[in-house]
Every structure is written in structure tokens, then in C-alpha cells.
Scaffold this motif. Structure first.
Motif, PDB file in Angstrom:
ATOM      1  N   ASP A   7       0.823  -1.217   0.000  1.00  0.00           N
ATOM      2  CA  ASP A   7       0.000   0.000   0.000  1.00  0.00           C
ATOM      3  C   ASP A   7       0.852   1.260   0.000  1.00  0.00           C
ATOM      4  O   ASP A   7       0.455   2.288  -0.568  1.00  0.00           O
ATOM      5  CB  ASP A   7      -0.950   0.014   1.203  1.00  0.00           C
ATOM      6  N   ASP A   8       2.008   1.201   0.653  1.00  0.00           N
ATOM      7  CA  ASP A   8       2.910   2.370   0.641  1.00  0.00           C
ATOM      8  C   ASP A   8       3.401   2.642  -0.784  1.00  0.00           C
ATOM      9  O   ASP A   8       3.499   3.797  -1.207  1.00  0.00           O
ATOM     10  CB  ASP A   8       4.101   2.132   1.580  1.00  0.00           C
ATOM     11  N   PHE A   9       3.674   1.578  -1.522  1.00  0.00           N
ATOM     12  CA  PHE A   9       4.070   1.704  -2.929  1.00  0.00           C
ATOM     13  C   PHE A   9       2.913   2.268  -3.763  1.00  0.00           C
ATOM     14  O   PHE A   9       3.093   3.157  -4.595  1.00  0.00           O
ATOM     15  CB  PHE A   9       4.507   0.334  -3.470  1.00  0.00           C
ATOM     16  N   VAL A  10       1.704   1.733  -3.529  1.00  0.00           N
ATOM     17  CA  VAL A  10       0.520   2.199  -4.260  1.00  0.00           C
ATOM     18  C   VAL A  10       0.263   3.677  -3.957  1.00  0.00           C
ATOM     19  O   VAL A  10      -0.096   4.456  -4.841  1.00  0.00           O
ATOM     20  CB  VAL A  10      -0.725   1.332  -3.909  1.00  0.00           C
ATOM     21  N   LEU A  11       0.479   4.071  -2.707  1.00  0.00           N
ATOM     22  CA  LEU A  11       0.281   5.475  -2.327  1.00  0.00           C
ATOM     23  C   LEU A  11       1.230   6.394  -3.096  1.00  0.00           C
ATOM     24  O   LEU A  11       0.798   7.405  -3.670  1.00  0.00           O
ATOM     25  CB  LEU A  11       0.498   5.658  -0.819  1.00  0.00           C
TER      26      LEU A  11
END
Length: 436
Positions: free
Chosen positions: A170-174
């Protein structure tokens, strides 16, 4: 074409965000920004089965699963250790929000939104994973989405990711979302975060890990709002934060295929691989479809019905309800099944055909084997305390609290915001929240 109510529609799906989470999120500052200025729906009725891929296909079509065609997360592939998922746009029948937006010459972007593989989305990083030993994750993604767009994001932010593990994914997606807002300024942006869903599966609904994920989601929402401001499009944007389903804690797995195997409805070879089946229990976690290979075989149908009837009479069978295929279709599920079964509270379905009919699940199981979970979804929308949530603020949105809407109403409402039309849908435009 209808008039557009917004220039930029940002749809953020926080997978597994529940109506029960409201007391927590209402005190978080970035969720507060949305709640103070926009529409809050206290309870959103999800679909049946309430699993991620059918839910997200419903959100973009306004239709129930039996109409849009995505009736489960995974395909019916008895005997396959890891069945394929409904990854591709082709799995959806009829039009979608992003198709209609593109037809209207609007710029579209999607980041890990389910069922968007090979979709005609301008900037697309689909949710898909390498499901065969010979496949490479990056290549599988690149081939199924927008190659250059994904390549650039992977080069810039790929170091953040640790495979599919959370919260790094999710940090990457953010970071990819923030980058996309700043560089592409899409008219429609759909992003899917799964951190909370993952934590609930493996640690339980109200676990510390789940609460920490909600806090991280608040930070992620804040970063997205900030990116809209930095891009100069905040005033002309509509931001939606929604859940697709809730979850319930469980500690027992029901393996109906064990009974089918004993009755020779499933045949396996000496290596424990299914070589033939007459009836098969296909899990949707909190519910399950039962398929009969030869739909015209009345003998097998009756045999399966007898098994289910006897289980229904047993309070410890883990089965709360049995629907026929026709009854399942009435609820929007796959009418081609012979039966659909609902798990009792505390139970969920797996597809094992060897071992025990009921397996108690412990924390050790969830740590050692990702097949086992401590909370799941897929249950009927009629289950108590099982609603999801919706909030929206910005252009075209009124400041109002609504008691309830249905997941099928979201797509038509989004279409109206963008001035496009999904045609005849199961859901309706929620005009009460729009500044028409």
C-alpha cells in the motif's frame, strides 16, 4: 451528454473498511476533512458473495455479480492449488465507469483496482499477480496494464515494495497515486488499498494490527488530499473514501469437499490430486457455491441435497443456510450453482477434500499458512453488523448524512458526477448527496 458535476473524481477503496470503523475514523484528521464537508453514509449494503473482486466490479458497473459476471474472486478450477483470479476486464459483462469516462474523452487512471487487467484505461497498474512458477511479477503487471506508466512507477518507487506483503504494498501504491495525481491530473482515478483487509484476515477484526492499518489509511488519505492541493486541482475535485465489505471473526474452517470426497463425488489420485469431480464446494470464504458438473444429473443433485439437509439439521455443522441456484440468483449471486451455502458465525469455508470436515483455526495456523485466516468476508449482506461505509466530499457533493445506500448505487452515482451514463443498472443514482 449530461453536465459534469466535477472535473476530477478520486475514488479510494479501503478494502474491508466497515461501518463499525466509524467511531475510530471520525476522530482521524484526514477522514474528518471528508466527513465535515461532505456526505457520510452510515451503512452501505454490500453484495453476495461479499468478496473483493465481485464488490469492485459492482462499484464500477452498478450491477449485482450475476449481471456483471464476476461471481467470485477466483475461477472454478477444482484441483488447482492456486486457482486463477478474475483479473481481466473481459471478466466483466457490460460497460464500466472507466469505459464510459474514456468514451467521453476523460483521462482515466487505476492503481491496483481489481478486474482491470487489459482494460482501456489511460494509466493502468492492474491488480494481478504471478500465479505460475514460470511467471515474473513485474512482467505480468506490465503486460496487463500500461507498460511505460508502470515501468516508470516501478523504477521510482519499486524499492518500497516487498512482494505482496503489507503495509509495504500500500505504501508503494500510495506513492504511485500521488505521482499519478501530480503528473497526469486524471479526471477519474481509482485506487485500491488492501492493508486493512490483510491485517484483519491474519490478526482478527479488532486486532491492534487492524487498528494500526486504519491509522495508516488516514495518513494515506492525507497524502492524497495534499497531492490534489499541490497539483492545483483540489477545488475542482471530488474525493470518495469507501469500503467494499466488512469482515467477521471466525475460528473454524468447514471443508465440505471432505464429505464429497468420501461419497466419491470427488475423485483423487494417489498423489492427492483431483482427477475428476461430480460435485464441488467452491469457497467464497463466508459463503460457498456448490457446483454440479453435469447440471442435468438429478441423482447427484439429490445426493448433494441430502448431504446439505442433514448438515442443516446439525447445529455444529457450520452451515447456517442453504439456497438453491435460483434463490442465489435472486440475491444477485451466481445462479448457475446448484446450491449456495452460508456459514454460521465463527465459521468459513475452505476447499480441502482431505482431512477433517471441520478444522479449528489458531493464530499459529494463520502465521504458518496463508490459507488460514482469523477474520474473513464473503458472508450474506443480511448478516448482523456487517455493513460497509461510504463518504465523499468536494465538487458536486452535498453536506449530508444518509442512513443507508447499497453498493450497487455507487457506480451510477459516480457516473452522474462525471456526466456519463452506465445505462440500465441494478443500482440508482443517489441524488440526495449530489448538488444537481
Amino acid at each position: 451528454m449530461m453536465n459534469r458535476l466535477t472535473d476530477h473524481l478520486i475514488i479510494i477503496s479501503f478494502d474491508c473498511l466497515s461501518a463499525l470503523d466509524f467511531p475510530i475514523i471520525k476522530d482521524f484528521p484526514h477522514f474528518q476533512t471528508i466527513l465535515k464537508n461532505g456526505t457520510y453514509v452510515e451503512n452501505v449494503e454490500t453484495i453476495y458473495p461479499s468478496v473483493t473482486y465481485p464488490c469492485h466490479a459492482t462499484i464500477v458497473t452498478g450491477n449485482y455479480p450475476n449481471r456483471h459476471g464476476v461471481v467470485n474472486n477466483t475461477l472454478l478450477q477444482p484441483g488447482m492449488v492456486s486457482p486463477d483470479w478474475n483479473w481481466y476486464r473481459d471478466c466483466i459483462q457490460g460497460t464500466t465507469l472507466y469505459d464510459e469516462a474514456k468514451k467521453a474523452n476523460l483521462t482515466t487512471a487505476a492503481l491496483l483496482w481489481p478486474v482491470t487487467g487489459k482494460a482501456k484505461i489511460d494509466y493502468n497498474m492492474p491488480e494481478i499477480f504471478a500465479n505460475r512458477p514460470w511467471q515474473n511479477q513485474i512482467l505480468v503487471s506490465l503486460m496487463s496494464g500500461t507498460p511505460r506508466f508502470q515501468w516508470d512507477l516501478n523504477n521510482r518507487y519499486g524499492h518500497i515494495r516487498k512482494g505482496l506483503s503489507q503495509p509495504e504494498l500500500d505504501d508503494f501504491v500510495l506513492e504511485s497515486t500521488v505521482d499519478t495525481i501530480k503528473t497526469k491530473k486524471p479526471n477519474l482515478l481509482m485506487v485500491h488499498f488492501t492493508d486493512l483487509d490483510t491485517q484483519r484476515h491474519y490478526h482478527g477484526f479488532s486486532s491492534n494490527e487492524a487498528m494500526a492499518a486504519i491509522q495508516r489509511h488516514n495518513q494515506r488519505l492525507g497524502r492524497i488530499l495534499e497531492a490534489l492541493k499541490e497539483s492545483g486541482i483540489y477545488e475542482n475535485s471530488t474525493v470518495v473514501a469507501l469500503g467494499d465489505h466488512s469482515a467477521l471473526d471466525e475460528n473454524k474452517a468447514v471443508n465440505l469437499n471432505v464429505l464429497f470426497h468420501k461419497k466419491n463425488l470427488i475423485t483423487a489420485n494417489t498423489k492427492g490430486k483431483i482427477i475428476n469431480w461430480k460435485a464441488y464446494c467452491k469457497s467464497c470464504d463466508g459463503s460457498a457455491y456448490i457446483y454440479i458438473k453435469d447440471k442435468h444429473d438429478t441423482v447427484i443433485f439429490q445426493e448433494v441435497k441430502n448431504i446439505l439437509d442433514s448438515l442443516l439439521d446439525d447445529p455444529d455443522s457450520g452451515i447456517e443456510q442453504v439456497l438453491t441456484g435460483d434463490q442465489a440468483a435472486e440475491k444477485g449471486a451466481d445462479g448457475t450453482c446448484a446450491f449456495m451455502i452460508e456459514a454460521s458465525r465463527g465459521y468459513y469455508f475452505l476447499e480441502d477434500f482431505e482431512g477433517e470436515y471441520i478444522k479449528p483455526i489458531t493464530l499459529e495456523d494463520t502465521t504458518a499458512d496463508k490459507k488460514f485466516t482469523l477474520a474473513c468476508h464473503g458472508y450474506s449482506p443480511e448478516k448482523e453488523q456487517y455493513g460497509t461505509i461510504f463518504m465523499a466530499a468536494g465538487k458536486g457533493i452535498k453536506h449530508i448524512t444518509l442512513p443507508s445506500i447499497r453498493l450497487i448505487d455507487e457506480g451510477p452515482t459516480f457516473a452522474r458526477l462525471l456526466g456519463v451514463n452506465l445505462g440500465s443498472t441494478d443500482g440508482r443514482v443517489v441524488k440526495e448527496m449530489l448538488t444537481l
